[in-house]
Design an enzyme around this catalytic site. Structure first.
Site, PDB file in Angstrom:
ATOM      1  N   THR A 228      -8.387  18.770  -0.343  1.00 29.04           N
ATOM      2  CA  THR A 228      -9.160  19.759  -1.094  1.00 29.04           C
ATOM      3  C   THR A 228      -9.483  20.950  -0.197  1.00 29.04           C
ATOM      4  O   THR A 228      -9.533  20.822   1.030  1.00 29.04           O
ATOM      5  CB  THR A 228     -10.507  19.188  -1.576  1.00 29.04           C
ATOM      6  OG1 THR A 228     -11.336  18.920  -0.435  1.00 29.04           O
ATOM      7  CG2 THR A 228     -10.321  17.933  -2.400  1.00 29.04           C
ATOM      8  N   ASP A 229      -9.710  22.104  -0.808  1.00 25.63           N
ATOM      9  CA  ASP A 229     -10.373  23.163  -0.072  1.00 25.63           C
ATOM     10  C   ASP A 229     -11.791  22.669   0.220  1.00 25.63           C
ATOM     11  O   ASP A 229     -12.310  21.785  -0.470  1.00 25.63           O
ATOM     12  CB  ASP A 229     -10.392  24.456  -0.900  1.00 25.63           C
ATOM     13  CG  ASP A 229     -10.537  25.694  -0.027  1.00 25.63           C
ATOM     14  OD1 ASP A 229     -10.991  25.550   1.130  1.00 25.63           O
ATOM     15  OD2 ASP A 229     -10.201  26.793  -0.485  1.00 25.63           O
ATOM     16  N   TRP A 230     -12.405  23.231   1.237  1.00 21.38           N
ATOM     17  CA  TRP A 230     -13.686  22.691   1.727  1.00 21.38           C
ATOM     18  C   TRP A 230     -14.758  22.805   0.639  1.00 21.38           C
ATOM     19  O   TRP A 230     -15.100  23.904   0.194  1.00 21.38           O
ATOM     20  CB  TRP A 230     -14.096  23.411   3.002  1.00 21.38           C
ATOM     21  CG  TRP A 230     -13.676  22.690   4.243  1.00 21.38           C
ATOM     22  CD1 TRP A 230     -14.480  22.300   5.267  1.00 21.38           C
ATOM     23  CD2 TRP A 230     -12.356  22.242   4.608  1.00 21.38           C
ATOM     24  NE1 TRP A 230     -13.749  21.631   6.232  1.00 21.38           N
ATOM     25  CE2 TRP A 230     -12.448  21.577   5.850  1.00 21.38           C
ATOM     26  CE3 TRP A 230     -11.104  22.322   3.984  1.00 21.38           C
ATOM     27  CZ2 TRP A 230     -11.351  21.014   6.484  1.00 21.38           C
ATOM     28  CZ3 TRP A 230     -10.003  21.751   4.611  1.00 21.38           C
ATOM     29  CH2 TRP A 230     -10.132  21.115   5.849  1.00 21.38           C
TER      30      TRP A 230
END
Length: 815
Positions: A228-230
């Site tokens: 995932t993106d953060w």
């Protein structure tokens, strides 16, 4: 499965623990089984490994690393081999810093000039972006570590990026927004893909089974890891089902427990978890092999020279009236502009690199061969006006033969987390240029920006050199172009409209509330301008040279086009020859022409070379929404060889036998798309293209706010305290901008204003857990005291749980 025996030794809890981070940048380890942590670091154009407190906004300085030109700059080189070489240098530095996964390159399309993160992306064209990304990935991964292409997919605005629903038709999705990823995976063999924050047609990208399972896994046969993106995870179990192995950063075990409970209750089978664990283990074990050797000391000067080489090949000469460039020896040169003193060389946000050294124009100009008579800043880089500064700069310019003015966009205008508000550069820079023009007509502008800008001032300059964001060695690279030591060979990887209103997504950018509609369909960038006959300032693929090139002798075969290229000028140089293809049939709407190949050729004066550009499986294809597959239409196709998208030098025609698929559209229902004039498509016509109704794009202001509503929506909250908090945030942003603290004001927009409530938990590493967030939402929705009691109660429970866990760990160590 590759690690079936190892996985069989794990407890359910251990397997679940691997699915989210150990901390902000590291994955979880299981020491008893020999499973170590991986380190992931930002790095599209340089390693950003933070030694101090970690953050995702670029606030804290990272360990020094070479700051190469950004992707938007490298794209102008049109040189896949150069991108691969730069990737090798990035990979070498990543290994030296103990990084397993380098989070880059970014390959989202430049749908709109104002998108705040355009500087991190290659192009408006998926073929060019995909080829360059594949080269860079091969370079990075040649050292055994992993690249990570991002953000998958259709992530084209920063405003509300963690909550916006992107509405796009299937054909446009495939042809425009997924093709670069397809090439990066097929040709670059990337080991890691980062999912985007946004939703796609109603589902978050990392939960979107059509995107993640049907396309990425089944169609493209991708066997790597999705991260995932953060803070970009919404429903952890849904993400796991879609094949999203790794959630970052840590959630302090909260989402691990969600996975465990989902398996225990039968919501998902344990085999689904095992499948995800197996892929993650493969990434851990294969990348850690590269880090086993003692880390070598990087040759910083060698890497700096490489950054300079990349910059030199990526600089674009846009105007050269009266052959003002290169500057002749003996000419007296005045240097004006704040960016000459402090270079604008990279973007802002998670990609900020702490450079190993930084070239200065004022220092490097001593080596360039022309005489300088002085420097004046002339303007404040953040827009503050000063007539005195202008007057002093003009006094200097009066004494010069040539004036170099360094202008562009500042660091707080182009930044992750917020979009630009205008395509113009700041007014104080234009006022300076106008004043200089009154005292000296021999002006050369050096532009620094990561995306297209309007240039109503262009008639005030005789020369225009665009350095984009050229990294730590960019200042010297630009001077070498100005002096003629380097013959410029860069060409634009995006179109420059005359004015923002001309852009095809003008009416549909950005999405302000629930969704953003991609009504222009496949007509982005030159695909729109060329088809709708809209004049541009500079076309896609445009760039001048100090020499001239002639094209001749086109020959079209079944598998390639061949032609002769000759340097007819008096200086050695490189030409980027571009292959465009246009279908002559009108049965299926298409752009007038599309880039399908390119090559960069170096030639000495008078030399010729026979050039061949091969056709591939993407040259003639289109995506058919009726058959749900790639097809070829039986038709005549124009084969166009050009120096830019509008400067076509050679044309031939080839007849192609197609796949005889049924026609996907009823022409009468899609008049805008068949004409190409798709900049202001009606809702009804867009729904005809989409094949379904468009969801409501406005917030329902009567409903209580939930996890995926943003903090900005507190202005409509039932709770008075929430509305007051919103007004305080809003005022703080306004006040900070008013007093010139624009960077701090931007942080409010980036990290607070557009953050969905779930992000408060996901981005704090579990400091605020979801039960505590429930209490916060009670407060927001008008139950202040009940919510406060709930927050305090859940906080106590969390602290007691952590204390109990610490005691158990200590007891285990003592045994």
């Amino acid at each position: 499965m590759k690690y079936k025996e190892l996985i069989a030794k794990m407890t359910l809890e251990e397997k679940a623990s691997l699915m989210s981070g150990k901390d902000f940048w590291q994955t979880q380890d299981i020491k008893r089984l020999g499973i170590n942590s991986m380190f992931l670091a930002d790095g599209p154009h340089g390693i950003r490994k933070q030694a101090a407190a970690a953050d995702h906004l670029g606030l804290n300085a990272s360990i020094p690393a070479t700051c190469f030109p950004t992707a938007a700059t490298v794209a102008n080189s049109w040189n896949v081999e150069l991108g691969e070489k730069m990737g090798e240098y990035l990979g070498e530095e990543a290994v030296a810093q103990g990084v397993n996964v380098l989070l880059g390159p970014g390959i989202n399309m430049k749908r709109n000039p104002l998108a705040g993160r355009n500087f991190e992306y290659f192009s408006e064209d998926p073929y060019l972006a995909g080829k360059l990304a594949a080269g860079m990935i091969r370079g990075i991964q040649s050292h055994g570590i992993s690249a990570c292409v991002k953000h998958f997919a259709v992530n084209n605005q920063e405003e509300r990026r963690m909550a916006i629903d992107t509405i796009v038709d299937e054909r446009t999705l495939r042809e425009i927004y997924l093709t670069a990823f397809e090439i990066a995976i097929d040709e670059g063999k990337t080991k890691t893909v980062m999912s985007a924050y946004n939703m796609l047609n109603g589902a978050y990208t990392n939960e979107n089974t059509h995107l993640m399972r049907e396309i990425l896994r089944n169609e493209w046969k991708y066997e790597g890891v999705v991260v995932t993106d953060w803070g970009g995870s919404n429903d952890r179990v849904a993400g796991l089902i879609a094949g999203n192995e790794l959630e970052m950063p840590t959630t302090a075990g909260e989402t691990n427990e969600e996975i465990i409970q989902a398996i225990k209750t039968g919501k998902i089978k344990e085999e689904v978890l095992d499948e995800n664990v197996d892929r993650l283990l493969d990434l851990i074990f294969t990348t850690e092999e590269a880090l086993l050797e003692p880390h070598k000391e990087i040759d910083k000067e060698k890497h700096h020279r490489m950054a300079q080489t990349v910059a030199e090949e990526s600089i674009v000469l846009l105007k050269n009236e009266d052959k003002i460039l290169p500057i002749q020896k003996g000419k007296k040169v005045a240097i004006v502009g704040e960016f000459a003193k402090e270079a604008r060389y990279q973007g802002a946000g998670s990609s900020i690199v702490n450079p190993t050294k930084l070239d200065s124009t004022l220092e490097c100009v001593k080596e360039c061969g022309f005489e300088t008579i002085g420097f004046e800043a002339g303007f404040d880089r953040y827009g503050k006006k000063s007539q005195k500064s202008i007057d002093v700069a003009c006094a200097l310019a009066k004494r010069a033969d040539v004036v170099l003015i360094y202008i562009g966009l500042d660091e707080v205008t182009e930044a992750e987390g917020l979009d630009r508000q205008t395509m113009q550069i700041s007014e104080n820079q234009i006022e300076l240029l106008n004043a200089l023009y009154q005292v000296n007509k021999n002006i050369v502008a050096i532009l620094s920006a990561g995306a297209a800008v309007e240039m109503p001032w262009i008639n005030k300059v005789k020369g225009l050199v665009h350095g984009y964001l050229s990294g730590q060695a960019g200042a010297k690279a630009i001077l070498r172009v100005l002096s003629g030591d380097v013959n410029p060979s860069g060409k634009l990887a995006e179109s420059y409209p005359i004015r923002y209103e001309d852009t095809p997504s003008y009416y549909q950018f950005p999405g302000k509330e629930v969704s953003v509609e991609y009504r222009e369909g496949p007509y982005i960038g030159y695909r729109y301008y060329d088809t709708a006959n809209v004049d541009v300032l500079f076309p896609f693929g445009y760039g001048l040279s100090y020499t001239k090139f002639e094209y001749s002798d086109i020959q079209v075969a079944k598998d390639a086009v061949t032609f002769k290229l000759t340097n007819t000028g008096g200086m050695a140089g490189s030409e980027i020859a571009q292959l465009y293809v246009g279908c002559k049939s009108t049965n299926i709407f298409r752009p007038k022409k599309e880039l399908k190949g390119f090559t960069k050729v170096f030639l000495n004066p008078g030399a010729s070379k026979t050039v061949s550009i091969p056709f591939d499986n993407k040259t003639f294809r289109y995506f058919n929404v009726k058959t749900n597959s790639w097809e070829i239409e039986s038709a005549d196709y124009e084969i166009l060889i050009g120096s830019s998208s509008t400067d076509i030098r050679l044309v031939d025609v080839i007849a192609m036998e197609g796949t005889e698929a049924p026609l996907p559209y009823v022409k009468a229902k899609l008049p805008s798309y068949y004409s190409g004039k798709a900049n202001n498509v009606s809702l009804e016509e867009f729904e005809n293209l989409l094949g379904s109704k468009v969801p409501e794009s406005k917030w329902d202001r009567t409903k209580p706010l939930g996890y995926n509503d943003t903090i900005a929506q507190c202005q409509y909250a039932k709770g008075g305290a929430a509305r007051f908090a919103f007004k305080l945030i809003h005022f703080s942003h306004w006040f900070l901008r008013k007093i010139g603290k624009r960077s701090t004001a931007n942080l409010i927009m980036m990290s607070i204003y557009h953050m969905p409530f779930r992000g408060v938990s996901r981005m704090t590493g579990g400091v605020i857990n979801m039960p505590m967030l429930d209490g916060i939402l009670m407060m927001v929705n008008g139950q202040f005291l009940k919510g406060l009691r709930h927050v305090l109660k859940e906080r106590r429970k969390k602290m007691e749980g952590e204390k109990s866990k610490t005691t158990m760990v200590q007891a285990a160590k003592e045994m």
